[in-house]
Design an enzyme around this catalytic site. Structure first.
Site, PDB file in Angstrom:
ATOM      1  N   GLU A  40      -8.610 -15.687  -3.479  1.00 34.85           N
ATOM      2  CA  GLU A  40      -9.674 -16.029  -2.533  1.00 34.85           C
ATOM      3  C   GLU A  40      -9.596 -17.515  -2.185  1.00 34.85           C
ATOM      4  OE1 GLU A  40     -14.491 -15.272  -2.116  1.00 34.85           O
ATOM      5  OE2 GLU A  40     -13.634 -15.529  -4.117  1.00 34.85           O
ATOM      6  N   LYS A 118     -15.334  -9.815   3.680  1.00 34.58           N
ATOM      7  CA  LYS A 118     -16.108  -9.652   2.448  1.00 34.58           C
ATOM      8  C   LYS A 118     -17.530  -9.188   2.751  1.00 34.58           C
ATOM      9  CE  LYS A 118     -17.340 -12.279  -1.748  1.00 34.58           C
ATOM     10  NZ  LYS A 118     -17.256 -13.614  -2.372  1.00 34.58           N
ATOM     11  N   CYS A 158     -13.635 -10.630  -4.792  1.00 35.71           N
ATOM     12  CA  CYS A 158     -14.455 -11.319  -5.785  1.00 35.71           C
ATOM     13  C   CYS A 158     -15.750 -10.568  -6.138  1.00 35.71           C
ATOM     14  CB  CYS A 158     -14.738 -12.733  -5.284  1.00 35.71           C
ATOM     15  SG  CYS A 158     -15.213 -13.911  -6.574  1.00 35.71           S
TER      16      CYS A 158
END
Length: 268
Positions: A40, A118, A158
């Protein structure tokens, strides 16, 4: 299929971060990796979240070297080494003056294979550390997966690891989860979450991570990891830059899913 997860300790110089990422992509390709993943925000770990706004690009399936340099460099690296390249995440311009935290995947010929923005935005406040990604980032709203040589690859980033329903609907045989976990939350939950997502989906999982002390003073947990469908850790890199490599075995996947047909027993 040979895969490689790159661990970085990205700083505040975008050009330097790109050069380091490209060096590890080249090394992974030299070691036989066919699919390579970056962590990321491989391109920037800024002093503050707003720094992402300054380097945000317009999305382009065919990026221009001047207008979309981050996307162009990823595409060129995939083509140059003849590999599938998962570009961790980078900031793409979004509505309301915000950015999306976006994963782009390029095929060996440089064609864009997938995009994922995301969905779940991290927030945390323990009185000493405070994060609120929603202040600068716009949340995505669409799950994403693609097919790679017989593997169904699910994309996530994440904090998404804490939301198992995201993966269930994608039916993955490989989960990708590039991350920049904080040292605090990573120490407590990182491997637990990785192994749980692999086991419950009977899927391989690759998690390239940021890992170390960054120039902005932030410390990330690292522990870039590759997990097999039984939850066994195949490769792990605790801290610092480097590679975690492993080979995905379709027979191992078939064996595990045959012995424990949990995916066939779902009721909801």
């Amino acid at each position: 299929m040979r895969i490689a997860a790159v661990q970085l300790v990205s700083g505040m110089d975008v050009a330097e971060n790109l050069a380091r990422a490209e060096r590890w992509i080249a090394e992974a390709a030299a070691q036989g990796a066919q699919f390579i993943g970056l962590p990321e925000y491989f391109c920037l770990m800024g002093q503050q979240d707003d720094d992402k706004l300054a380097i945000a690009e317009d999305f382009a399936a065919q990026p221009d070297a001047l207008a979309q340099p981050l996307q162009h460099r990823l595409q060129a690296a995939a083509r140059r080494h003849g590999v599938w390249l998962h570009g961790g995440t980078l900031p793409l311009k979004a509505a309301g003056g915000k950015v999306s935290n976006s994963s782009l995947v390029y095929a060996p010929d440089g064609a864009l294979a997938a995009r994922y923005d995301k969905v779940h935005l991290f927030a945390f406040d323990n009185g000493r550390e405070r994060y609120d990604e929603g202040r600068v980032q716009a949340a995505g709203d669409t799950p994403s997966a693609f097919d790679l040589a017989g593997w169904r690859v699910a994309l996530s980033v994440c904090y998404d690891l804490r939301f198992p329903e995201l993966y269930r609907q994608l039916g993955p045989s490989l989960i990708c989860a590039p991350a920049a976990f904080t040292h605090t939350t990573g120490q407590a939950h990182w491997q637990l979450l990785l192994r749980a997502r692999a086991v419950e989906n009977l899927s391989y999982l690759m998690a390239p991570a940021q890992g170390g002390m960054h120039a902005n003073g932030r410390r990330t947990w690292g522990h870039t990891t590759i997990v097999d469908p039984w939850g066994e850790v195949l490769a792990e890199l605790p801290e610092g830059e480097g590679l975690a490599l492993a080979t995905l075995d379709p027979e191992r996947l078939r064996q595990v899913r045959s012995q424990l047909p949990a995916l066939q027993h779902r009721r909801f």
